[in-house]
Design a protein around this motif. Sequence first.
Motif, PDB file in Angstrom:
ATOM      1  N   PHE A  23       0.951  -1.236  -0.362  1.00  0.00           N
ATOM      2  CA  PHE A  23      -0.223  -0.012  -0.513  1.00  0.00           C
ATOM      3  C   PHE A  23       0.694   0.656   0.375  1.00  0.00           C
ATOM      4  CE2 PHE A  23       1.181  -0.868   4.193  1.00  0.00           C
ATOM      5  CZ  PHE A  23       0.887  -0.080   4.927  1.00  0.00           C
ATOM      6  N   GLU A  24       0.832   2.058  -0.761  1.00  0.00           N
ATOM      7  CA  GLU A  24       0.815   3.734  -0.282  1.00  0.00           C
ATOM      8  C   GLU A  24       0.479   4.441   0.793  1.00  0.00           C
ATOM      9  OE1 GLU A  24       0.823   5.301  -5.191  1.00  0.00           O
ATOM     10  OE2 GLU A  24      -1.079   5.233  -3.697  1.00  0.00           O
ATOM     11  N   ASP A  25       1.959   4.890   1.070  1.00  0.00           N
ATOM     12  CA  ASP A  25       1.463   6.051   2.288  1.00  0.00           C
ATOM     13  C   ASP A  25       2.592   7.586   2.084  1.00  0.00           C
ATOM     14  OD1 ASP A  25       0.907   6.829   4.901  1.00  0.00           O
ATOM     15  OD2 ASP A  25       2.385   5.682   6.680  1.00  0.00           O
ATOM     16  N   HIS A  26       2.169   8.756   2.541  1.00  0.00           N
ATOM     17  CA  HIS A  26       2.971   9.174   2.981  1.00  0.00           C
ATOM     18  C   HIS A  26       3.431  10.402   3.855  1.00  0.00           C
ATOM     19  CE1 HIS A  26       0.287   9.627  -1.104  1.00  0.00           C
ATOM     20  NE2 HIS A  26       1.210  10.230  -1.286  1.00  0.00           N
ATOM     21  N   PRO A  27       4.301   9.455   4.690  1.00  0.00           N
ATOM     22  CA  PRO A  27       4.501  10.345   6.014  1.00  0.00           C
ATOM     23  C   PRO A  27       5.953  10.909   5.558  1.00  0.00           C
ATOM     24  CG  PRO A  27       5.877   7.990   5.696  1.00  0.00           C
ATOM     25  CD  PRO A  27       4.796   8.153   4.683  1.00  0.00           C
ATOM     26  N   PHE A  28       5.842  11.176   4.360  1.00  0.00           N
ATOM     27  CA  PHE A  28       7.313  12.385   4.631  1.00  0.00           C
ATOM     28  C   PHE A  28       6.845  13.490   3.771  1.00  0.00           C
ATOM     29  CE2 PHE A  28       9.746   8.666   3.680  1.00  0.00           C
ATOM     30  CZ  PHE A  28      10.409   8.483   5.743  1.00  0.00           C
ATOM     31  N   GLY A  29       4.999  13.600   3.934  1.00  0.00           N
ATOM     32  CA  GLY A  29       4.345  15.002   2.916  1.00  0.00           C
ATOM     33  C   GLY A  29       3.825  14.327   1.840  1.00  0.00           C
ATOM     34  N   PRO A  30       3.400  15.243   0.720  1.00  0.00           N
ATOM     35  CA  PRO A  30       2.348  15.255  -0.268  1.00  0.00           C
ATOM     36  C   PRO A  30       3.417  14.718  -1.416  1.00  0.00           C
ATOM     37  CG  PRO A  30       2.566  17.065   0.212  1.00  0.00           C
ATOM     38  CD  PRO A  30       2.839  16.730   0.997  1.00  0.00           C
ATOM     39  N   ASP A  31       5.341  15.019  -1.921  1.00  0.00           N
ATOM     40  CA  ASP A  31       6.080  15.375  -2.473  1.00  0.00           C
ATOM     41  C   ASP A  31       6.880  14.173  -2.837  1.00  0.00           C
ATOM     42  OD1 ASP A  31       5.120  17.454  -3.205  1.00  0.00           O
ATOM     43  OD2 ASP A  31       7.354  18.880  -2.131  1.00  0.00           O
ATOM     44  N   SER A  32       6.467  12.586  -1.721  1.00  0.00           N
ATOM     45  CA  SER A  32       7.674  11.574  -1.846  1.00  0.00           C
ATOM     46  C   SER A  32       6.421  10.815  -1.660  1.00  0.00           C
ATOM     47  CB  SER A  32       8.244  11.412  -1.353  1.00  0.00           C
ATOM     48  OG  SER A  32       7.744  12.357   0.768  1.00  0.00           O
ATOM     49  N   THR A  33       5.861   9.741  -2.616  1.00  0.00           N
ATOM     50  CA  THR A  33       5.275   7.993  -1.903  1.00  0.00           C
ATOM     51  C   THR A  33       5.833   6.933  -1.649  1.00  0.00           C
ATOM     52  OG1 THR A  33       3.760   8.973  -3.585  1.00  0.00           O
ATOM     53  CG2 THR A  33       3.610   6.593  -2.603  1.00  0.00           C
ATOM     54  N   VAL A  34       6.161   6.491  -0.603  1.00  0.00           N
ATOM     55  CA  VAL A  34       6.991   5.416   0.316  1.00  0.00           C
ATOM     56  C   VAL A  34       5.237   4.193  -0.273  1.00  0.00           C
ATOM     57  CG1 VAL A  34       7.194   4.332   2.642  1.00  0.00           C
ATOM     58  CG2 VAL A  34       7.731   6.605   2.209  1.00  0.00           C
ATOM     59  N   TYR A  35       6.096   2.878  -0.085  1.00  0.00           N
ATOM     60  CA  TYR A  35       5.382   1.321  -0.596  1.00  0.00           C
ATOM     61  C   TYR A  35       5.470   0.831   0.620  1.00  0.00           C
ATOM     62  CZ  TYR A  35       4.164   4.317  -5.170  1.00  0.00           C
ATOM     63  OH  TYR A  35       3.313   4.742  -5.710  1.00  0.00           O
ATOM     64  N   LYS A  36       4.478   0.643   1.121  1.00  0.00           N
ATOM     65  CA  LYS A  36       4.503  -0.631   2.368  1.00  0.00           C
ATOM     66  C   LYS A  36       4.338  -1.925   1.938  1.00  0.00           C
ATOM     67  CE  LYS A  36       5.332   3.115   5.724  1.00  0.00           C
ATOM     68  NZ  LYS A  36       4.714   3.808   6.945  1.00  0.00           N
ATOM     69  N   VAL A  37       4.675  -3.429   3.450  1.00  0.00           N
ATOM     70  CA  VAL A  37       4.158  -4.070   2.998  1.00  0.00           C
ATOM     71  C   VAL A  37       3.622  -4.693   4.650  1.00  0.00           C
ATOM     72  CG1 VAL A  37       6.388  -4.889   3.044  1.00  0.00           C
ATOM     73  CG2 VAL A  37       4.337  -6.122   2.658  1.00  0.00           C
ATOM     74  N   ALA A  38       2.984  -4.976   4.533  1.00  0.00           N
ATOM     75  CA  ALA A  38       1.781  -5.090   6.434  1.00  0.00           C
ATOM     76  C   ALA A  38       1.648  -6.599   6.697  1.00  0.00           C
ATOM     77  CB  ALA A  38       0.741  -3.695   6.307  1.00  0.00           C
ATOM     78  N   GLY A  39       1.830  -6.861   8.134  1.00  0.00           N
ATOM     79  CA  GLY A  39       1.841  -8.699   7.802  1.00  0.00           C
ATOM     80  C   GLY A  39       0.456  -8.366   8.770  1.00  0.00           C
ATOM     81  N   ARG A  40       0.482  -9.154   9.749  1.00  0.00           N
ATOM     82  CA  ARG A  40      -0.871  -8.394  10.553  1.00  0.00           C
ATOM     83  C   ARG A  40      -1.472  -7.565  11.202  1.00  0.00           C
ATOM     84  NH1 ARG A  40       0.234 -11.476  14.519  1.00  0.00           N
ATOM     85  NH2 ARG A  40       2.189 -11.127  13.906  1.00  0.00           N
ATOM     86  N   ASN A  41      -0.854  -6.544  10.911  1.00  0.00           N
ATOM     87  CA  ASN A  41      -0.503  -5.544  11.730  1.00  0.00           C
ATOM     88  C   ASN A  41      -0.323  -4.305  10.712  1.00  0.00           C
ATOM     89  OD1 ASN A  41      -1.475  -3.049  13.521  1.00  0.00           O
ATOM     90  ND2 ASN A  41      -0.190  -4.029  15.281  1.00  0.00           N
ATOM     91  N   ARG A  42      -1.327  -3.407  10.327  1.00  0.00           N
ATOM     92  CA  ARG A  42      -0.546  -2.501   9.126  1.00  0.00           C
ATOM     93  C   ARG A  42      -0.066  -1.454   9.974  1.00  0.00           C
ATOM     94  NH1 ARG A  42      -3.316  -0.525   4.087  1.00  0.00           N
ATOM     95  NH2 ARG A  42      -3.305   1.125   3.794  1.00  0.00           N
ATOM     96  N   GLU A  43       0.126  -1.510  10.942  1.00  0.00           N
ATOM     97  CA  GLU A  43       1.127  -0.687  11.774  1.00  0.00           C
ATOM     98  C   GLU A  43       1.982  -0.292  12.087  1.00  0.00           C
ATOM     99  OE1 GLU A  43      -0.923   0.668  15.552  1.00  0.00           O
ATOM    100  OE2 GLU A  43      -2.642   0.932  15.124  1.00  0.00           O
ATOM    101  N   ASP A  44       2.683  -1.867  11.728  1.00  0.00           N
ATOM    102  CA  ASP A  44       4.330  -2.905  11.527  1.00  0.00           C
ATOM    103  C   ASP A  44       4.599  -3.278  10.524  1.00  0.00           C
ATOM    104  OD1 ASP A  44       3.979  -2.699  14.987  1.00  0.00           O
ATOM    105  OD2 ASP A  44       3.115  -4.739  15.019  1.00  0.00           O
ATOM    106  N   ALA A  45       4.233  -2.064   9.765  1.00  0.00           N
ATOM    107  CA  ALA A  45       3.897  -2.397   8.664  1.00  0.00           C
ATOM    108  C   ALA A  45       5.474  -1.778   7.374  1.00  0.00           C
ATOM    109  CB  ALA A  45       3.239  -1.444   7.161  1.00  0.00           C
ATOM    110  N   LYS A  46       6.094  -1.909   7.048  1.00  0.00           N
ATOM    111  CA  LYS A  46       7.887  -1.438   6.868  1.00  0.00           C
ATOM    112  C   LYS A  46       7.960  -1.277   5.075  1.00  0.00           C
ATOM    113  CE  LYS A  46       9.056  -3.566  10.373  1.00  0.00           C
ATOM    114  NZ  LYS A  46       9.376  -2.633  11.504  1.00  0.00           N
TER     115      LYS A  46
END
Length: 134
Positions: A23-46
């Motif tokens: 899934f996509e995330d924007h933890p550094f703001g709208p100018d960069s897109t981070v792609y992460k993978v999550a297991g059972r808990n989305r909060e622990d995504a890498k």
Amino acid sequence: MNPQFDEMERSWRSLCLQMPLAFEDHPFGPDSTVYKVAGRNREDAKMFALLMVLHGELVLNLKCEPALADQQRSTYSQITPGYHMNKKHWNSIRVGLDEQTMRELVEDSYDLVVDGMPKRDKEYIRLQAVIQQG
């Protein structure tokens, strides 16, 4: 952004989001897109990929096996040490590689991140991948 960037950004985005539970995330703001993978808990995504525009260039940072990083950098002029990342484990990819090479680099980055996750998360992700494939 220019039209070439738009097309390449869509292509790279699609490659990243094809990975199971990515899934996509924007933890550094709208100018960069981070792609992460999550297991059972989305909060622990890498994070396995970071897409950004750097000095006017579209760049995708991907995790890399340290033993392959230097080889890839010497083989492809589009691959350099990861910008603003641990250069031993991350590469920055610029526009110009063929789609198959890009797919392999994204898959390798994703697999490295999943392999480093706890066993239960790895099993969950692999099960979801089998379900996703039908």
